[in-house]
Design an enzyme around this catalytic site. Structure first.
Site, PDB file in Angstrom:
ATOM      1  N   ILE A  59      53.643  49.587  18.318  1.00  0.00           N
ATOM      2  CA  ILE A  59      53.922  50.704  17.587  1.00  0.00           C
ATOM      3  C   ILE A  59      54.395  51.878  18.420  1.00  0.00           C
ATOM      4  O   ILE A  59      53.833  52.326  19.531  1.00  0.00           O
ATOM      5  CB  ILE A  59      52.981  51.022  16.584  1.00  0.00           C
ATOM      6  CG1 ILE A  59      53.231  52.205  15.604  1.00  0.00           C
ATOM      7  CG2 ILE A  59      51.664  51.469  17.357  1.00  0.00           C
ATOM      8  CD1 ILE A  59      52.024  52.665  14.684  1.00  0.00           C
ATOM      9  N   SER A  60      55.399  52.412  18.020  1.00  0.00           N
ATOM     10  CA  SER A  60      56.338  53.632  19.159  1.00  0.00           C
ATOM     11  C   SER A  60      55.087  54.698  18.995  1.00  0.00           C
ATOM     12  O   SER A  60      54.271  54.976  18.102  1.00  0.00           O
ATOM     13  CB  SER A  60      57.356  53.828  18.604  1.00  0.00           C
ATOM     14  OG  SER A  60      58.438  53.031  18.592  1.00  0.00           O
ATOM     15  N   HIS A 111      61.739  40.265  12.750  1.00  0.00           N
ATOM     16  CA  HIS A 111      62.373  39.124  12.930  1.00  0.00           C
ATOM     17  C   HIS A 111      61.032  38.102  13.117  1.00  0.00           C
ATOM     18  O   HIS A 111      61.228  37.082  13.365  1.00  0.00           O
ATOM     19  CB  HIS A 111      63.185  39.021  13.847  1.00  0.00           C
ATOM     20  CG  HIS A 111      62.594  39.286  15.400  1.00  0.00           C
ATOM     21  ND1 HIS A 111      61.826  40.349  15.625  1.00  0.00           N
ATOM     22  CD2 HIS A 111      62.869  38.915  16.567  1.00  0.00           C
ATOM     23  CE1 HIS A 111      61.361  40.371  16.921  1.00  0.00           C
ATOM     24  NE2 HIS A 111      62.137  39.472  17.431  1.00  0.00           N
TER      25      HIS A 111
END
Length: 223
Positions: A59-60, A111
């Site tokens: 998570i950024s 994805h």
């Protein structure tokens, strides 16, 4: 700057981001206040740094999420349609949904099926998240983010949370006119944020902003 922004609570973190000039809009501040990062980051959620979330993903850092929201804010209005590519644990997807209420929709794309399953579980940790899912305001799909998600478009804005190997035309094609794309792009072993604007007449302008380090936007690993 980032070390100054970490906090012991979600409110402290967001207030520190605002005090240090990383959040400028009251709308962004309130949206991030309303989404507890602890529901989306399993360890040290209130540190202003990237955190692992499993599946070789992260998570950024909160300041990057704040910057993305500030950049996209002119296109994050009630009723807007948003695409969040590389939605990861679902945190920014939830924040974006808060910014397009009422009437807006956000599609989160990842994805990796395990991450898609995780995002749905994470969103259901709060009543607000459950309401967003149950109302159809937010949905998560497994797909190749490099191709966008044309079924839900066109979008007022698109956020990409992983570094693209090139400028993917499919994402620009899925923007409304006007619309905005926020995307990290890898160039000669470096990565930079680009803000890509599609003008009302269809012209496209790309602005190279600043250097970053994201995980790559790639094929899904073998399952």
């Amino acid at each position: 700057m980032a070390w100054r922004c970490s906090g012991s609570t979600n409110a402290a973190l967001i207030n520190n981001l605002a005090v240090n000039g990383l959040i400028n809009s009251e709308r962004v501040k309130q949206a991030m206040m309303g989404v507890d990062r602890a529901h989306y980051a399993p360890a040290q959620p209130y540190e202003d740094s990237p955190q692992p979330i499993g599946f070789s993903a992260t998570i950024s850092a909160p300041h990057m999420h704040a910057n993305a929201c500030e950049s996209l804010l002119p296109f994050l209005h009630p009723g807007a349609k948003v695409l969040d590519i590389g939605s990861g644990s679902g945190y920014l997807t939830h924040v974006l949904a808060e910014l397009v209420k009422p009437g807006g929709t956000v599609v989160g794309v990842d994805h990796i099926q395990g991450l898609v399953d995780m995002t749905n579980k994470n969103m259901r940790k709060s009543q607000e998240g459950r309401d967003l899912l149950d109302s159809g305001t937010v949905r998560f799909v497994k797909a190749d983010g490099r191709k966008g998600w044309a079924q839900g478009g066109p979008y007022d804005c698109i956020h990409v949370g992983a570094a693209a190997a090139e400028h993917h035309q499919a994402l620009v094609d899925q923007l409304k006119a006007p619309g905005r794309l926020f995307v990290p792009v890898e160039e000669s072993y470096l990565q930079h944020i680009y803000v890509v604007d599609k003008k009302e007449d269809g012209r496209v302008e790309k602005k190279k902003m600043y250097g970053v380090r994201y995980v790559p936007l790639t094929d899904a690993p073998p399952e």
